[in-house]
Design an enzyme around this catalytic site. Structure first.
Site, PDB file in Angstrom:
ATOM      1  N   LYS A 110      -3.089 -10.209   6.428  1.00 34.15           N
ATOM      2  CA  LYS A 110      -3.915  -9.345   5.591  1.00 34.15           C
ATOM      3  C   LYS A 110      -4.153 -10.073   4.275  1.00 34.15           C
ATOM      4  O   LYS A 110      -3.222 -10.282   3.491  1.00 34.15           O
ATOM      5  CB  LYS A 110      -3.228  -7.997   5.332  1.00 34.15           C
ATOM      6  CG  LYS A 110      -3.974  -7.173   4.282  1.00 34.15           C
ATOM      7  CD  LYS A 110      -3.311  -5.855   3.946  1.00 34.15           C
ATOM      8  CE  LYS A 110      -3.830  -5.332   2.614  1.00 34.15           C
ATOM      9  NZ  LYS A 110      -3.252  -4.044   2.247  1.00 34.15           N
ATOM     10  N   GLY A 171      -3.031   2.959  -4.209  1.00 30.87           N
ATOM     11  CA  GLY A 171      -2.014   3.881  -4.723  1.00 30.87           C
ATOM     12  C   GLY A 171      -2.564   5.080  -5.470  1.00 30.87           C
ATOM     13  O   GLY A 171      -1.790   5.899  -5.964  1.00 30.87           O
ATOM     14  N   ALA A 197      -6.364   1.478   1.520  1.00 30.12           N
ATOM     15  CA  ALA A 197      -6.083   1.865   0.136  1.00 30.12           C
ATOM     16  C   ALA A 197      -6.836   3.102  -0.324  1.00 30.12           C
ATOM     17  O   ALA A 197      -8.005   3.291  -0.010  1.00 30.12           O
ATOM     18  CB  ALA A 197      -6.357   0.733  -0.842  1.00 30.12           C
ATOM     19  N   GLY A 198      -6.126   3.945  -1.054  1.00 29.07           N
ATOM     20  CA  GLY A 198      -6.733   5.071  -1.742  1.00 29.07           C
ATOM     21  C   GLY A 198      -6.594   6.418  -1.060  1.00 29.07           C
ATOM     22  O   GLY A 198      -6.966   7.442  -1.621  1.00 29.07           O
ATOM     23  N   ASN A 219      -0.041   3.059   2.732  1.00 25.19           N
ATOM     24  CA  ASN A 219       1.380   2.895   2.420  1.00 25.19           C
ATOM     25  C   ASN A 219       1.852   4.007   1.494  1.00 25.19           C
ATOM     26  O   ASN A 219       2.635   4.875   1.855  1.00 25.19           O
ATOM     27  CB  ASN A 219       1.612   1.509   1.812  1.00 25.19           C
ATOM     28  CG  ASN A 219       3.084   1.132   1.682  1.00 25.19           C
ATOM     29  OD1 ASN A 219       3.417  -0.036   1.655  1.00 25.19           O
ATOM     30  ND2 ASN A 219       3.999   2.087   1.603  1.00 25.19           N
ATOM     31  N   THR A 220       1.294   4.024   0.270  1.00 24.67           N
ATOM     32  CA  THR A 220       1.768   4.970  -0.743  1.00 24.67           C
ATOM     33  C   THR A 220       1.631   6.431  -0.317  1.00 24.67           C
ATOM     34  O   THR A 220       2.530   7.238  -0.596  1.00 24.67           O
ATOM     35  CB  THR A 220       1.002   4.755  -2.065  1.00 24.67           C
ATOM     36  OG1 THR A 220       1.061   3.367  -2.387  1.00 24.67           O
ATOM     37  CG2 THR A 220       1.604   5.553  -3.196  1.00 24.67           C
TER      38      THR A 220
END
Lengths: 267, 66
Positions: A110, A171, A197-198, A219-220
């Site tokens: 990645k 995040g 993301a987001g 992830n977050t």
């Protein structure tokens, strides 16, 4: 179940660099409480591709510490090393080469090259340069980028195996901010488009999938939830629901009501 | 002689190989990747790679990340 097995649902696979996957939810392994929570959340998410970071070891400190790759063994999961924390093409390429050595010649990476620490937005100029070098060097590059249709096309032309536009800043949990751009990216693409993301909660993931994205990487949103394992489960359902809705084909939006029950024969 | 191991100075014998340094630092059986002076030294060559005074060695591994 028989009906499902016979339907196209059973064969709806995500193919990345020639390898088929049943799960369209890719998960990160950062920010969890411990490795046991990482393992349980990854399991609940049903993820088959998991990202990892490449970092210096702490000499003398982590000699007996459990290793992430013992918990998520590469023979069971596709390990996706990232270049998080890299702010130049050179750093990102160096990190990918170390990852390839670490994972015995594994070529899937990645790529993310960040522009600054405040926004964590991708530096697209450096990202393009790194992608060109890595593709030439034989890597299968899944590339994190901004939600720009022209850039996404350019990265595909370079030879990236998946293009991964952001939904919102890393995040932030803001969800899909520009669905028209994502739609345009999806419409033009011949490689998988994965929102990276987001995402903040399950509906964000479902929206990305309903737009026709091929997968979601997060992830977050999972690791930062009060109950990460339960959120991982919610995300699995959301990605599956969003995908099924996309394939089913939604009804057109209309401004006025349209009765569900027959109008004739009303007493 | 001295080498720099992940940024820390380490004194090693003049005949030390990379494999010996890794073993004495506790990395013999670990899943790691190693650079010497920014060049990757493949695992298959750790045993034959002799270190030189002032070498800068980086050892990396996989940790949690998104």
């Amino acid at each position: 179940m028989t009906a499902l097995a016979a339907s196209p649902l059973a064969t709806d696979t995500l193919v990345i660099a020639g390898k088929p996957y049943r799960s369209r939810l890719l998960t990160g392994t950062g920010k969890f409480k411990d490795l046991d929570e990482t393992r349980r959340a990854t399991d609940a998410a049903g993820a088959e591709i998991v990202t990892v970071a490449i970092r210096r070891t702490n000499i003398g400190q982590d000699r007996d510490a459990p290793n992430l790759l013992d918990v998520l063994p590469p023979d069971r999961y596709t390990i996706l090393p990232n270049t998080a924390g890299c702010y130049s093409a050179d750093e990102a390429v160096r990190t990918c080469r170390l990852a390839r050595e670490l994972l015995d010649g594994h070529t899937l990476v990645k790529l993310e090259v960040l522009g600054d620490q405040k926004t964590l937005f991708p530096d697209v100029v450096q990202t393009l340069a790194a992608a060109e070098t890595l593709v030439r060097d034989g890597f299968d590059v899944m590339v994190y980028t901004s939600d720009d249709p022209i850039l996404a096309r350019r990265l595909e032309e370079i030879g990236c195996v998946a293009v991964m536009p952001l939904a919102a800043p890393i995040g932030s949990g803001l969800g899909v901010q520009n669905r028209w751009n994502l739609l345009e990216i999806v419409d033009n693409a011949k490689v998988p488009i994965i929102v990276d993301a987001g995402v903040g909660t399950a509906s964000d993931a479902a929206i990305a999938m309903e737009l026709g994205c091929d997968g979601v990487l997060m992830n977050t949103a999972i690791a930062g939830a009060k109950d990460p394992v339960l959120m991982a489960h919610a995300m699995k359902l959301a990605v599956e629901a969003g995908r099924a809705a996309f394939r089913a084909g939604r009804i057109p939006r209309k401004r006025f009501a349209s009765a569900s029950s027959p109008i004739e024969g009303v007493i | 002689m001295n080498v720099l191991l992940n940024g820390e100075t380490r004194e090693v014998a003049g005949t030390c190989t990379l494999a010996e340094l890794l073993a004495s630092s506790g990395y013999a059986e670990r899943r790691i990747a190693v650079e010497v002076n920014r060049e990757i030294v493949p695992r298959s060559r750790h045993g034959e790679h002799r270190l030189a005074d002032g070498d800068r060695i980086e050892i990396v591994h996989a940790i949690g990340g998104g």
